[in-house]
Design a protein around this motif. Structure first.
Motif, PDB file in Angstrom:
ATOM      1  N   LEU A 182      56.631  35.749  12.912  1.00 23.84           N
ATOM      2  CA  LEU A 182      55.330  35.236  13.347  1.00 23.84           C
ATOM      3  C   LEU A 182      55.411  34.559  14.707  1.00 23.84           C
ATOM      4  N   THR A 183      56.544  33.950  15.010  1.00 24.86           N
ATOM      5  CA  THR A 183      56.672  33.243  16.283  1.00 24.86           C
ATOM      6  C   THR A 183      56.877  34.196  17.452  1.00 24.86           C
ATOM      7  N   ASP A 184      57.110  35.479  17.176  1.00 21.64           N
ATOM      8  CA  ASP A 184      57.377  36.443  18.242  1.00 21.64           C
ATOM      9  C   ASP A 184      56.245  37.460  18.420  1.00 21.64           C
ATOM     10  N   LEU A 185      55.080  37.172  17.847  1.00 19.48           N
ATOM     11  CA  LEU A 185      53.978  38.122  17.932  1.00 19.48           C
ATOM     12  C   LEU A 185      53.537  38.373  19.367  1.00 19.48           C
ATOM     13  N   ALA A 186      53.729  37.396  20.248  1.00 22.16           N
ATOM     14  CA  ALA A 186      53.318  37.579  21.644  1.00 22.16           C
ATOM     15  C   ALA A 186      54.078  38.703  22.318  1.00 22.16           C
ATOM     16  N   ALA A 187      55.259  39.043  21.790  1.00 18.76           N
ATOM     17  CA  ALA A 187      56.075  40.099  22.402  1.00 18.76           C
ATOM     18  C   ALA A 187      55.523  41.487  22.123  1.00 18.76           C
ATOM     19  N   VAL A 188      54.585  41.598  21.198  1.00 18.40           N
ATOM     20  CA  VAL A 188      54.046  42.917  20.852  1.00 18.40           C
ATOM     21  C   VAL A 188      52.537  42.971  21.026  1.00 18.40           C
ATOM     22  N   GLN A 189      52.032  42.224  21.966  1.00 16.42           N
ATOM     23  CA  GLN A 189      50.606  42.261  22.270  1.00 16.42           C
ATOM     24  C   GLN A 189      50.311  43.413  23.234  1.00 16.42           C
ATOM     25  N   PRO A 190      49.081  43.937  23.218  1.00 13.81           N
ATOM     26  CA  PRO A 190      48.726  45.013  24.155  1.00 13.81           C
ATOM     27  C   PRO A 190      49.098  44.676  25.590  1.00 13.81           C
ATOM     28  N   GLY A 191      49.718  45.631  26.250  1.00 14.35           N
ATOM     29  CA  GLY A 191      50.166  45.436  27.617  1.00 14.35           C
ATOM     30  C   GLY A 191      51.650  45.180  27.732  1.00 14.35           C
ATOM     31  N   ALA A 192      52.289  44.730  26.630  1.00 17.61           N
ATOM     32  CA  ALA A 192      53.726  44.489  26.662  1.00 17.61           C
ATOM     33  C   ALA A 192      54.476  45.821  26.690  1.00 17.61           C
ATOM     34  N   THR A 193      55.691  45.810  27.224  1.00 20.60           N
ATOM     35  CA  THR A 193      56.521  47.001  27.283  1.00 20.60           C
ATOM     36  C   THR A 193      57.714  46.843  26.353  1.00 20.60           C
ATOM     37  N   LEU A 194      57.938  47.820  25.492  1.00 16.14           N
ATOM     38  CA  LEU A 194      59.027  47.784  24.524  1.00 16.14           C
ATOM     39  C   LEU A 194      59.879  49.045  24.648  1.00 16.14           C
ATOM     40  N   PRO A 195      61.194  48.925  24.495  1.00 13.07           N
ATOM     41  CA  PRO A 195      62.050  50.110  24.537  1.00 13.07           C
ATOM     42  C   PRO A 195      62.004  50.848  23.208  1.00 13.07           C
ATOM     43  N   VAL A 196      61.957  52.157  23.252  1.00  7.02           N
ATOM     44  CA  VAL A 196      61.925  52.955  22.023  1.00  7.02           C
ATOM     45  C   VAL A 196      62.912  54.109  22.130  1.00  7.02           C
ATOM     46  N   ARG A 197      63.403  54.555  20.992  1.00  4.71           N
ATOM     47  CA  ARG A 197      64.103  55.828  20.912  1.00  4.71           C
ATOM     48  C   ARG A 197      63.098  56.848  20.407  1.00  4.71           C
ATOM     49  N   TYR A 198      63.121  58.053  20.990  1.00  2.22           N
ATOM     50  CA  TYR A 198      62.104  59.038  20.632  1.00  2.22           C
ATOM     51  C   TYR A 198      62.735  60.389  20.323  1.00  2.22           C
ATOM     52  N   LEU A 199      62.021  61.173  19.502  1.00  2.00           N
ATOM     53  CA  LEU A 199      62.448  62.512  19.107  1.00  2.00           C
ATOM     54  C   LEU A 199      61.517  63.547  19.745  1.00  2.00           C
ATOM     55  N   PRO A 200      61.946  64.810  19.827  1.00  2.00           N
ATOM     56  CA  PRO A 200      61.105  65.849  20.438  1.00  2.00           C
ATOM     57  C   PRO A 200      59.735  65.990  19.798  1.00  2.00           C
ATOM     58  N   ASP A 201      59.624  65.641  18.502  1.00  2.00           N
ATOM     59  CA  ASP A 201      58.332  65.774  17.830  1.00  2.00           C
ATOM     60  C   ASP A 201      57.397  64.596  18.081  1.00  2.00           C
ATOM     61  N   GLY A 202      57.833  63.621  18.901  1.00  2.00           N
ATOM     62  CA  GLY A 202      56.964  62.503  19.251  1.00  2.00           C
ATOM     63  C   GLY A 202      57.127  61.267  18.397  1.00  2.00           C
ATOM     64  N   ARG A 203      57.962  61.324  17.372  1.00  2.00           N
ATOM     65  CA  ARG A 203      58.200  60.122  16.563  1.00  2.00           C
ATOM     66  C   ARG A 203      59.084  59.150  17.343  1.00  2.00           C
ATOM     67  N   VAL A 204      58.845  57.845  17.140  1.00  2.00           N
ATOM     68  CA  VAL A 204      59.609  56.823  17.852  1.00  2.00           C
ATOM     69  C   VAL A 204      59.962  55.671  16.916  1.00  2.00           C
ATOM     70  N   VAL A 205      61.006  54.950  17.276  1.00  2.00           N
ATOM     71  CA  VAL A 205      61.340  53.658  16.667  1.00  2.00           C
ATOM     72  C   VAL A 205      61.720  52.716  17.797  1.00  2.00           C
ATOM     73  N   LEU A 206      61.573  51.420  17.579  1.00  2.00           N
ATOM     74  CA  LEU A 206      62.011  50.468  18.589  1.00  2.00           C
ATOM     75  C   LEU A 206      63.521  50.561  18.752  1.00  2.00           C
ATOM     76  N   ALA A 207      63.975  50.521  19.989  1.00  2.00           N
ATOM     77  CA  ALA A 207      65.405  50.706  20.285  1.00  2.00           C
ATOM     78  C   ALA A 207      66.160  49.399  20.088  1.00  2.00           C
ATOM     79  N   THR A 208      66.181  48.903  18.858  1.00  2.00           N
ATOM     80  CA  THR A 208      66.815  47.618  18.565  1.00  2.00           C
ATOM     81  C   THR A 208      68.329  47.698  18.593  1.00  2.00           C
ATOM     82  N   ASP A 209      68.886  48.901  18.650  1.00  2.00           N
ATOM     83  CA  ASP A 209      70.338  49.068  18.612  1.00  2.00           C
ATOM     84  C   ASP A 209      70.963  49.200  19.998  1.00  2.00           C
ATOM     85  N   ALA A 210      70.150  49.394  21.024  1.00  2.00           N
ATOM     86  CA  ALA A 210      70.668  49.766  22.342  1.00  2.00           C
ATOM     87  C   ALA A 210      71.215  48.557  23.088  1.00  2.00           C
ATOM     88  N   PRO A 211      72.369  48.693  23.751  1.00  2.00           N
ATOM     89  CA  PRO A 211      72.898  47.605  24.577  1.00  2.00           C
ATOM     90  C   PRO A 211      72.091  47.458  25.855  1.00  2.00           C
TER      91      PRO A 211
END
Length: 253
Positions: A116-145
């Motif tokens: 709840l204290t980190d909701l500001a990080a996912v407000q419209p306009g914020a930029t987040l890193p994602v891993r993506y597949l050719p079919d367009g599915r994505v997940v947040l890239a929480t594993d990436a260095p």
């Protein structure tokens, strides 16, 4: 046993709160945790909410099909709760516009449990890193260095025309400094919503001397408020060529 399993989570959240508090000062090696930086403008990638690394480990991490998938940059376009709550933390459906290092853009969404204290990080306009597949599915890239995020964000901006090859060189090889914003004059707006401005900067070198430079920049909306006259910003520049600098700003609103 349940309490023991949750101890790492609670410890991680406490550490994250400390890191974010330190990051807000901008004077510490953990300052990148306060957000990303961008630039034609520069790009030093840092995960806007590092706590997701810990949550990923407890709640299963990335699905196997995303292991090693390429990294793109997702701009948040909408957020909604799914109704799922884990340890009082809501799961969010995060709508994204994803840009890839190859210059492709597509709409997608990712689900993530967010403190709840980190909701500001996912407000419209914020930029987040994602891993993506050719079919367009994505997940947040929480594993990436950090270095992998850095490289991906650089390449995305280069592909989008937000960064030139010379600016990429500054981002990768430049030395760090600080700059006083002398002036900021809006000159227009790009088709993708970025603001075109002309910045006047007084850059302080490591030896305490300074030089002035004026540059045209294309800024994301969240960065405009960070380069107002009188503000001090972080920059990178090449000591042998001070005709252009890269300005460091947060990509979190």
């Amino acid at each position: 046993m349940r309490a023991l399993l949750l101890l790492p989570l609670f410890a991680g959240l406490v550490c994250t709160a400390i890191w974010v508090a330190v990051g807000l000062t901008g004077d510490d090696e953990f300052a990148w945790l306060n957000g990303w930086v961008c630039g034609p403008f520069l790009v030093l990638a840092g995960l806007p909410f590092a706590f997701t690394r810990g949550l990923g480990g407890i709640f299963g991490g990335l699905p196997k099909e995303f292991h090693g998938a390429p990294i793109g940059m997702g701009t948040v376009t909408g957020v909604a709760r799914t109704g799922l709550v884990v340890n009082d933390q809501p799961q969010l459906e995060i709508q994204l516009r994803v840009d890839t290092p190859e210059g492709r853009s597509f709409a997608s969404s990712a689900r993530q449990i967010v403190d709840l204290t980190d909701l500001a990080a996912v407000q419209p306009g914020a930029t987040l890193p994602v891993r993506y597949l050719p079919d367009g599915r994505v997940v947040l890239a929480t594993d990436a260095p950090q270095h992998e995020l850095q490289a991906a964000l650089n390449r995305v901006q280069l592909a989008k025309g937000w960064m030139t090859p010379n600016q990429l060189r500054i981002a990768e090889q430049g030395v760090e400094g600080s700059a006083l914003v002398l002036s900021m004059t809006p000159t227009g707006q790009t088709g993708d919503g970025r603001s075109e401005v002309r910045l006047g900067l007084r850059v302080t070198r490591a030896d305490g001397t300074s030089f002035d430079v004026a540059q045209d920049k294309k800024l994301p909306p969240v960065a405009v408020g960070q380069v107002q006259p009188g503000m001090v910003v972080r920059v990178r520049y090449l000591p042998h060529d001070e005709s252009e600098v890269a300005v460091v700003t947060s990509l979190v609103p």
